[in-house]
Design a protein around this motif. Structure first.
Motif, PDB file in Angstrom:
ATOM      1  N   VAL A  17       0.961  -1.186  -0.023  1.00 35.33           N
ATOM      2  CA  VAL A  17      -0.009   0.117   0.419  1.00 35.33           C
ATOM      3  C   VAL A  17       0.905   1.577   0.051  1.00 35.33           C
ATOM      4  O   VAL A  17       0.517   2.105  -0.725  1.00 35.33           O
ATOM      5  N   LEU A  18       1.737   1.708   0.695  1.00 35.29           N
ATOM      6  CA  LEU A  18       2.709   2.397   1.001  1.00 35.29           C
ATOM      7  C   LEU A  18       3.820   3.003  -0.515  1.00 35.29           C
ATOM      8  O   LEU A  18       3.940   3.887  -1.046  1.00 35.29           O
ATOM      9  N   TYR A  19       3.879   1.657  -0.942  1.00 38.18           N
ATOM     10  CA  TYR A  19       4.462   1.862  -2.366  1.00 38.18           C
ATOM     11  C   TYR A  19       3.503   2.603  -3.552  1.00 38.18           C
ATOM     12  O   TYR A  19       4.183   2.839  -4.228  1.00 38.18           O
ATOM     13  N   CYS A  20       2.181   2.551  -3.602  1.00 40.79           N
ATOM     14  CA  CYS A  20       0.855   3.267  -4.089  1.00 40.79           C
ATOM     15  C   CYS A  20       0.916   4.514  -3.353  1.00 40.79           C
ATOM     16  O   CYS A  20      -0.028   4.761  -3.522  1.00 40.79           O
ATOM     17  N   ILE A  21       0.999   4.853  -2.764  1.00 38.49           N
ATOM     18  CA  ILE A  21       0.653   6.051  -1.629  1.00 38.49           C
ATOM     19  C   ILE A  21       0.708   6.900  -2.714  1.00 38.49           C
ATOM     20  O   ILE A  21      -1.468   7.740  -2.369  1.00 38.49           O
ATOM     21  N   GLU A  22       0.565   7.198  -3.316  1.00 38.49           N
ATOM     22  CA  GLU A  22       0.376   8.484  -4.339  1.00 38.49           C
ATOM     23  C   GLU A  22      -1.445   8.414  -5.137  1.00 38.49           C
ATOM     24  O   GLU A  22      -1.984   9.184  -5.018  1.00 38.49           O
ATOM     25  N   GLY A  23      -1.540   7.716  -5.233  1.00 39.05           N
ATOM     26  CA  GLY A  23      -2.239   6.606  -5.466  1.00 39.05           C
ATOM     27  C   GLY A  23      -3.699   7.062  -4.909  1.00 39.05           C
ATOM     28  O   GLY A  23      -4.973   6.861  -5.542  1.00 39.05           O
ATOM     29  N   PHE A  24      -3.431   7.213  -3.754  1.00 36.83           N
ATOM     30  CA  PHE A  24      -4.514   7.172  -2.547  1.00 36.83           C
ATOM     31  C   PHE A  24      -5.350   8.481  -2.299  1.00 36.83           C
ATOM     32  O   PHE A  24      -4.037   9.511  -2.649  1.00 36.83           O
ATOM     33  N   PRO A  25      -6.632   8.806  -2.049  1.00 40.17           N
ATOM     34  CA  PRO A  25      -7.386   9.952  -1.685  1.00 40.17           C
ATOM     35  C   PRO A  25      -6.478  10.291  -0.394  1.00 40.17           C
ATOM     36  O   PRO A  25      -5.814   9.665   0.174  1.00 40.17           O
ATOM     37  N   ASP A  26      -6.082  11.767   0.183  1.00 38.91           N
ATOM     38  CA  ASP A  26      -5.646  12.849   0.345  1.00 38.91           C
ATOM     39  C   ASP A  26      -5.591  11.909   2.059  1.00 38.91           C
ATOM     40  O   ASP A  26      -4.935  11.678   3.064  1.00 38.91           O
ATOM     41  N   TYR A  27      -6.927  11.948   2.375  1.00 46.39           N
ATOM     42  CA  TYR A  27      -7.576  11.502   3.892  1.00 46.39           C
ATOM     43  C   TYR A  27      -6.949  10.152   3.999  1.00 46.39           C
ATOM     44  O   TYR A  27      -7.352   9.656   4.877  1.00 46.39           O
ATOM     45  N   LEU A  28      -7.021   9.214   3.074  1.00 53.23           N
ATOM     46  CA  LEU A  28      -6.611   7.617   2.951  1.00 53.23           C
ATOM     47  C   LEU A  28      -5.069   7.227   3.091  1.00 53.23           C
ATOM     48  O   LEU A  28      -4.348   6.793   4.145  1.00 53.23           O
ATOM     49  N   SER A  29      -4.442   8.466   2.710  1.00 51.30           N
ATOM     50  CA  SER A  29      -3.010   8.793   2.790  1.00 51.30           C
ATOM     51  C   SER A  29      -2.049   9.136   3.679  1.00 51.30           C
ATOM     52  O   SER A  29      -1.275   8.702   4.095  1.00 51.30           O
ATOM     53  N   SER A  30      -3.244   9.654   4.300  1.00 49.68           N
ATOM     54  CA  SER A  30      -2.062  10.630   5.327  1.00 49.68           C
ATOM     55  C   SER A  30      -2.715   8.975   6.563  1.00 49.68           C
ATOM     56  O   SER A  30      -1.752   9.466   8.344  1.00 49.68           O
ATOM     57  N   GLY A  31      -3.722   8.591   6.815  1.00 46.79           N
ATOM     58  CA  GLY A  31      -3.983   8.038   8.114  1.00 46.79           C
ATOM     59  C   GLY A  31      -2.505   6.797   7.908  1.00 46.79           C
ATOM     60  O   GLY A  31      -2.035   6.251   8.982  1.00 46.79           O
ATOM     61  N   ILE A  32      -2.118   5.931   6.905  1.00 51.23           N
ATOM     62  CA  ILE A  32      -0.970   5.385   6.546  1.00 51.23           C
ATOM     63  C   ILE A  32       0.231   5.657   6.953  1.00 51.23           C
ATOM     64  O   ILE A  32       0.276   5.004   7.389  1.00 51.23           O
ATOM     65  N   LEU A  33       0.354   6.807   6.126  1.00 48.43           N
ATOM     66  CA  LEU A  33       1.604   7.796   6.839  1.00 48.43           C
ATOM     67  C   LEU A  33       1.982   7.337   8.030  1.00 48.43           C
ATOM     68  O   LEU A  33       2.340   7.805   9.062  1.00 48.43           O
ATOM     69  N   ASP A  34       0.845   8.022   9.234  1.00 53.16           N
ATOM     70  CA  ASP A  34       0.496   8.363  10.331  1.00 53.16           C
ATOM     71  C   ASP A  34       0.913   7.599  11.261  1.00 53.16           C
ATOM     72  O   ASP A  34       1.468   7.035  11.981  1.00 53.16           O
ATOM     73  N   ASN A  35       0.099   6.105  10.718  1.00 60.43           N
ATOM     74  CA  ASN A  35       0.217   4.951  11.514  1.00 60.43           C
ATOM     75  C   ASN A  35       2.087   4.314  11.110  1.00 60.43           C
ATOM     76  O   ASN A  35       2.353   3.797  12.409  1.00 60.43           O
ATOM     77  N   ILE A  36       2.236   3.982  10.352  1.00 59.02           N
ATOM     78  CA  ILE A  36       3.723   3.838   9.469  1.00 59.02           C
ATOM     79  C   ILE A  36       4.294   4.936  11.248  1.00 59.02           C
ATOM     80  O   ILE A  36       5.360   4.251  12.112  1.00 59.02           O
ATOM     81  N   LEU A  47      12.187   8.797  16.107  1.00 54.26           N
ATOM     82  CA  LEU A  47      12.739   8.036  14.877  1.00 54.26           C
ATOM     83  C   LEU A  47      11.154   8.552  14.132  1.00 54.26           C
ATOM     84  O   LEU A  47      10.309   8.041  14.121  1.00 54.26           O
ATOM     85  N   THR A  48      11.629   9.040  12.387  1.00 57.80           N
ATOM     86  CA  THR A  48      10.522   9.200  11.759  1.00 57.80           C
ATOM     87  C   THR A  48      11.153   8.618   9.962  1.00 57.80           C
ATOM     88  O   THR A  48      12.632   7.609  10.496  1.00 57.80           O
ATOM     89  N   TYR A  49      10.681   8.420   9.169  1.00 61.74           N
ATOM     90  CA  TYR A  49      10.821   7.931   7.728  1.00 61.74           C
ATOM     91  C   TYR A  49      10.985   9.378   6.590  1.00 61.74           C
ATOM     92  O   TYR A  49       9.958  10.014   6.736  1.00 61.74           O
ATOM     93  N   GLU A  50      11.618   8.772   5.527  1.00 60.51           N
ATOM     94  CA  GLU A  50      11.477   9.537   4.512  1.00 60.51           C
ATOM     95  C   GLU A  50      11.090   8.689   3.486  1.00 60.51           C
ATOM     96  O   GLU A  50      11.512   7.291   3.270  1.00 60.51           O
ATOM     97  N   ILE A  51      10.456   8.829   2.221  1.00 61.92           N
ATOM     98  CA  ILE A  51      10.102   7.777   1.541  1.00 61.92           C
ATOM     99  C   ILE A  51      10.954   8.642  -0.036  1.00 61.92           C
ATOM    100  O   ILE A  51      10.189   9.731  -0.840  1.00 61.92           O
ATOM    101  N   SER A  52      11.119   7.978  -0.957  1.00 63.67           N
ATOM    102  CA  SER A  52      11.472   7.884  -1.853  1.00 63.67           C
ATOM    103  C   SER A  52      10.564   8.333  -2.993  1.00 63.67           C
ATOM    104  O   SER A  52       9.416   7.603  -2.917  1.00 63.67           O
ATOM    105  N   ASP A  53      10.997   8.756  -3.820  1.00 62.75           N
ATOM    106  CA  ASP A  53       9.562   9.411  -5.173  1.00 62.75           C
ATOM    107  C   ASP A  53      10.065   7.839  -5.895  1.00 62.75           C
ATOM    108  O   ASP A  53      10.623   6.639  -6.081  1.00 62.75           O
ATOM    109  N   LYS A  54       8.601   7.460  -6.500  1.00 65.52           N
ATOM    110  CA  LYS A  54       8.073   6.318  -7.420  1.00 65.52           C
ATOM    111  C   LYS A  54       9.016   5.951  -8.441  1.00 65.52           C
ATOM    112  O   LYS A  54       9.549   4.487  -9.500  1.00 65.52           O
ATOM    113  N   THR A  55       9.391   7.643  -9.641  1.00 65.30           N
ATOM    114  CA  THR A  55       9.294   7.299 -10.861  1.00 65.30           C
ATOM    115  C   THR A  55      10.802   6.793 -11.219  1.00 65.30           C
ATOM    116  O   THR A  55      12.168   7.182 -10.337  1.00 65.30           O
TER     117      THR A  55
END
Length: 198
Positions: A17-36, A47-55
């Motif tokens: 799900v995280l790998y394709c996070i850009e495809g989710f609506p903001d309200y869903l993606s923010s919940g996923i990112l906050d959960n991590i 501790l926190t995290y960063e994810i690289s661009d997909k392209t």
């Protein structure tokens, strides 16, 4: 089950799900990112995290960072070292240097480039540099945000390890000076100090 294994078991369930996070609506993606983020903070609150661009990449990077907070480095390294090998992500310890120039986006309406940053070496010794920083439009930004912006840029400019190892105090400068250093010049000074110490 130890706290590291518990995190990676959770991450395995979330990684697709995280790998394709850009495809989710903001309200869903923010919940996923906050959960991590919540799961990382269960291990260490810094501790926190960063994810690289997909392209254009075969695997995205999941970067675990402590934002330069040295007491958390050992925990960070243990967490990354314990990552399973069969993930679809590259798991990387510490924020890395970004090639110059680069742009960082803060929130939805603020973008700053390394060309907007100006540095002053206030004093230096054989161990670290005490510095002043000015960045364009800083007068319009809340004080707590300024500190976050300064630290994030230094993490990306120097890499988290070098930032925590070679930078001492950081002062906010209130205006431009003619003899300010560009990001390129400042990076060169840090590397010169680093080479001297090593």
């Amino acid at each position: 089950m130890n706290k590291y294994k518990k995190f990676w078991n959770f991450f395995k369930e979330t990684q697709n799900v995280l790998y394709c996070i850009e495809g989710f609506p903001d309200y869903l993606s923010s919940g996923i990112l906050d959960n991590i983020q919540d799961h990382l903070m269960d291990i260490d609150p810094y501790l926190t995290y960063e994810i690289s661009d997909k392209t254009g990449v075969e695997k995205r990077n999941f970067i675990v960072t402590a934002n330069g907070f040295k007491p958390s480095f050992r925990t960070l390294e243990k967490l990354v070292k314990s990552a399973p090998k069969n993930l679809i992500w590259n798991i990387i310890a510490f924020s890395q240097r970004n090639p110059l120039p680069f742009v960082v986006t803060f929130g939805t309406d603020l973008k700053l480039s390394t060309d907007d940053l100006f540095f002053e070496v206030i004093n230096k010794n054989n161990i670290f540099l005490n510095i002043g920083i000015y960045f364009n439009s800083q007068e319009k930004i809340e004080e707590f945000e300024k500190k976050h912006i300064r630290h994030m840029f230094l993490n990306y400019l120097l890499g988290e390890i070098d930032f925590s190892s070679y930078i001492g105090s950081i002062t906010e400068n209130t205006g431009k000076k003619r003899d300010y250093l560009s990001a390129y010049e400042f990076l060169s000074i840090v590397d010169s100090l680093k080479n001297t110490i090593q």
